[in-house]
Design a protein around this motif. Sequence first.
Motif, short mmCIF file in Angstrom:
data_model
loop_
_atom_site.label_atom_id
_atom_site.label_comp_id
_atom_site.label_asym_id
_atom_site.label_seq_id
_atom_site.Cartn_x
_atom_site.Cartn_y
_atom_site.Cartn_z
N ALA A 337 0.84 -1.21 0.00
CA ALA A 337 0.00 0.00 0.00
C ALA A 337 0.88 1.26 0.00
CB ALA A 337 -0.92 -0.01 1.21
N ALA A 338 1.98 1.23 0.76
CA ALA A 338 2.86 2.41 0.80
C ALA A 338 3.43 2.68 -0.60
CB ALA A 338 3.97 2.20 1.82
N ASP A 339 3.82 1.61 -1.30
CA ASP A 339 4.33 1.78 -2.68
C ASP A 339 3.24 2.33 -3.58
OD1 ASP A 339 6.69 0.75 -1.84
OD2 ASP A 339 6.44 -1.23 -2.77
N LYS A 340 2.03 1.76 -3.43
CA LYS A 340 0.92 2.17 -4.30
C LYS A 340 0.58 3.64 -4.12
CE LYS A 340 -3.96 0.82 -4.87
NZ LYS A 340 -4.95 -0.15 -4.36
N TYR A 341 0.56 4.10 -2.87
CA TYR A 341 0.16 5.49 -2.61
C TYR A 341 1.36 6.41 -2.42
CZ TYR A 341 -4.33 3.23 -2.08
OH TYR A 341 -5.46 2.48 -2.33
N GLN A 342 2.52 5.92 -2.78
CA GLN A 342 3.76 6.69 -2.69
C GLN A 342 3.95 7.33 -1.32
OE1 GLN A 342 3.32 9.15 -6.11
NE2 GLN A 342 3.86 7.50 -7.48
N LYS A 343 3.81 6.50 -0.31
CA LYS A 343 4.03 6.95 1.07
C LYS A 343 5.35 6.38 1.56
CE LYS A 343 -0.15 8.17 3.10
NZ LYS A 343 -0.56 8.32 4.48
N PRO A 344 5.98 7.04 2.55
CA PRO A 344 7.23 6.50 3.07
C PRO A 344 6.99 5.16 3.77
CG PRO A 344 6.50 8.40 4.35
CD PRO A 344 5.59 8.30 3.18
N ALA A 345 8.07 4.37 3.90
CA ALA A 345 7.94 3.05 4.54
C ALA A 345 7.39 3.21 5.95
CB ALA A 345 9.31 2.39 4.58
N LEU A 346 6.52 2.29 6.35
CA LEU A 346 5.87 2.40 7.66
C LEU A 346 6.08 1.11 8.45
CD1 LEU A 346 2.29 3.75 6.93
CD2 LEU A 346 3.73 4.50 8.81
N ALA A 347 6.42 1.25 9.72
CA ALA A 347 6.52 0.04 10.55
C ALA A 347 5.19 -0.16 11.28
CB ALA A 347 7.65 0.21 11.55
N ILE A 348 5.02 -1.32 11.90
CA ILE A 348 3.81 -1.58 12.70
C ILE A 348 4.27 -1.65 14.16
CG2 ILE A 348 1.85 -3.13 13.03
CD1 ILE A 348 2.42 -4.29 10.23
N SER A 349 3.68 -0.81 15.02
CA SER A 349 4.13 -0.76 16.41
C SER A 349 3.88 -2.10 17.12
CB SER A 349 3.39 0.36 17.17
OG SER A 349 2.06 -0.07 17.38
N ALA A 350 4.58 -2.32 18.22
CA ALA A 350 4.44 -3.59 18.95
C ALA A 350 2.99 -3.79 19.40
CB ALA A 350 5.39 -3.60 20.14
N ASP A 351 2.36 -2.71 19.89
CA ASP A 351 0.97 -2.82 20.35
C ASP A 351 0.03 -3.20 19.19
OD1 ASP A 351 1.63 -2.28 22.85
OD2 ASP A 351 0.78 -0.23 22.92
N ALA A 352 0.28 -2.54 18.07
CA ALA A 352 -0.58 -2.82 16.90
C ALA A 352 -0.38 -4.27 16.46
CB ALA A 352 -0.26 -1.86 15.77
N GLN A 353 0.86 -4.75 16.51
CA GLN A 353 1.12 -6.15 16.13
C GLN A 353 0.37 -7.09 17.07
OE1 GLN A 353 5.12 -7.38 15.42
NE2 GLN A 353 5.65 -5.56 14.27
N GLN A 354 0.38 -6.76 18.38
CA GLN A 354 -0.32 -7.60 19.35
C GLN A 354 -1.82 -7.62 19.05
OE1 GLN A 354 1.27 -9.54 21.39
NE2 GLN A 354 -0.69 -10.40 22.13
N ALA A 355 -2.35 -6.43 18.72
CA ALA A 355 -3.80 -6.36 18.41
C ALA A 355 -4.12 -7.19 17.17
CB ALA A 355 -4.20 -4.89 18.19
N LEU A 356 -3.24 -7.16 16.19
CA LEU A 356 -3.47 -7.96 14.98
C LEU A 356 -3.47 -9.45 15.32
CD1 LEU A 356 -1.18 -6.10 12.39
CD2 LEU A 356 -3.68 -6.09 12.44
N LEU A 357 -2.56 -9.82 16.22
CA LEU A 357 -2.46 -11.24 16.59
C LEU A 357 -3.68 -11.70 17.38
CD1 LEU A 357 1.32 -11.48 17.56
CD2 LEU A 357 0.19 -12.60 15.64
#
Length: 450
Positions: A337-357
């Motif tokens: 998505a970042a490539d598609k919308y020409q946005k800078p590279a984005l990481a996923i925070s530890a909390d967000a990763q936990q929520a995804l899991l």
Amino acid sequence: MSKACILVVDDRPDIRLSASFVLEDNGYQVLEAESPYQAKEIIQSSKVDLILLDMNYSLDTTSGDEGLDFLSWLAKAAGNIPAVAMTAWSNVELAVKAMQLGAGDFIEKPWKNQRLLQIIEHQLTLTGLKVQNQKLQQRLEPEQSNDYVWRSPCMQELMAQIESVAQTDVTILLTGDNGTGKSQLAKYIHQVSKVQSGPFISVNMGAISENLFESEMFGHSKGAFTDAKSNRIGRFELAKDGTLFLDEIANIPLSQQAKLLRVLESGEYEVLGSSQTQQTNIRLVSASNGDFGKLIANEAFREDLFYRLNTLEFRVPSLRERAQDIIALAQHFVKTAADKYQKPALAISADAQQALLEYHWPGNIRELSHLMERAVLLTRHKELQVSDLHLNTQIATTALPMMTLEQAERKLIKQALAVNDNHIAKAAALLGLTKSSMYRRLEKYPDLQS
Ligand SMILES: Nc1ncnc2c1ncn2[C@@H]1O[C@H](COP(=O)(O)OP(=O)(O)OP(=O)(O)O)[C@@H](O)[C@H]1O
């Protein structure tokens, strides 16, 4: 490449002979017919690439009616075979009529060999280009890059099995819930198969109406039915030398299942409006989220067709069953998505990763990909946060994320106490426990008793 086959149709043996000489001398294969009737029989039983057609067959006739009748028949029965009409040098009117009925060109008798060869070569090239053009136009799906991501042990096992059979031409059925990646996996199978340089043609069987099924799958010739204004190439032909992917296969109407079964059993089919039998030459992969056991028991799906489709059956696990893939997939979708919308590279925070899991992913990978794309578009953070994910927590709280039984027990006791203002008897009743077994459990979790 096999030599093109020319059918010479003329009632005069000397004309057939001289045409055969010149054509065979120039590398063509030649078949001969002394009448339109015999020509029809040959077309229905052999592969013919071009027809050289005399227009008159009865002595003293010059009307050309027999040739014209044959051309009308040809347009319906095998409109993809070009015909060159042979006319007397003075009969321009007949040549025009022949071309109106579908002849690609005409040549005057007696012909000059050079001219005859030139016309034939031109017609064969033109037909090849027409078919190629039609195939390209009908391949509506844009080619996608196939970034297929997996990491979890269950997917590693599945992929090892898939890779071990991908090079064979065995028929594969992919099952699994919506959005688990069956279509994507079908593309992957094509890309590692021995037909990878051929086309990958995907057909959503649920989207084809019952009355257009045959036309879509096998093609039709112009005039085969009222709305057939032009020839149409069917999906079997489009997928020639490649993979035909039949998605949502369980949705194929019962009335059409027998037709599909016949092709899969015999490898043969007819284009609608034509009596010429075609040979299939495809690798077949199909997919469904249907319950075939139930469908077969309810007589909504033919058992014999099912066994044709599932020579090898692979179940694609749901995202819940492959928790180790969640973060890898999420990172892949963030990058895409970042490539598609020409946005800078984005990481996923530890909390967000936990929520995804912890989320239960009812929509599987499709839901994850949409969610990450939306998060990339809307975030104002340098690193994606839980608040960027907009997880559907209402549903999430009613379903359990993956955890040990002990963790689940602790969580449920905590919730039951919270909704009952720490009233132990009421919390026990809510959980279906006696008061004494509730106390026994609380001894395990002293911190919950306050
Ligand atoms: N392993 C994977 N790696 C990367 N992307 C994937 C993977 N699996 C699925 N996707 C993506 O997830 C989305 C849903 O996948 P796909 O359409 O293949 O699922 P499906 O099982 O065929 O769904 P349905 O049953 O609804 O037809 C697509 O955008 C696809 O590109």
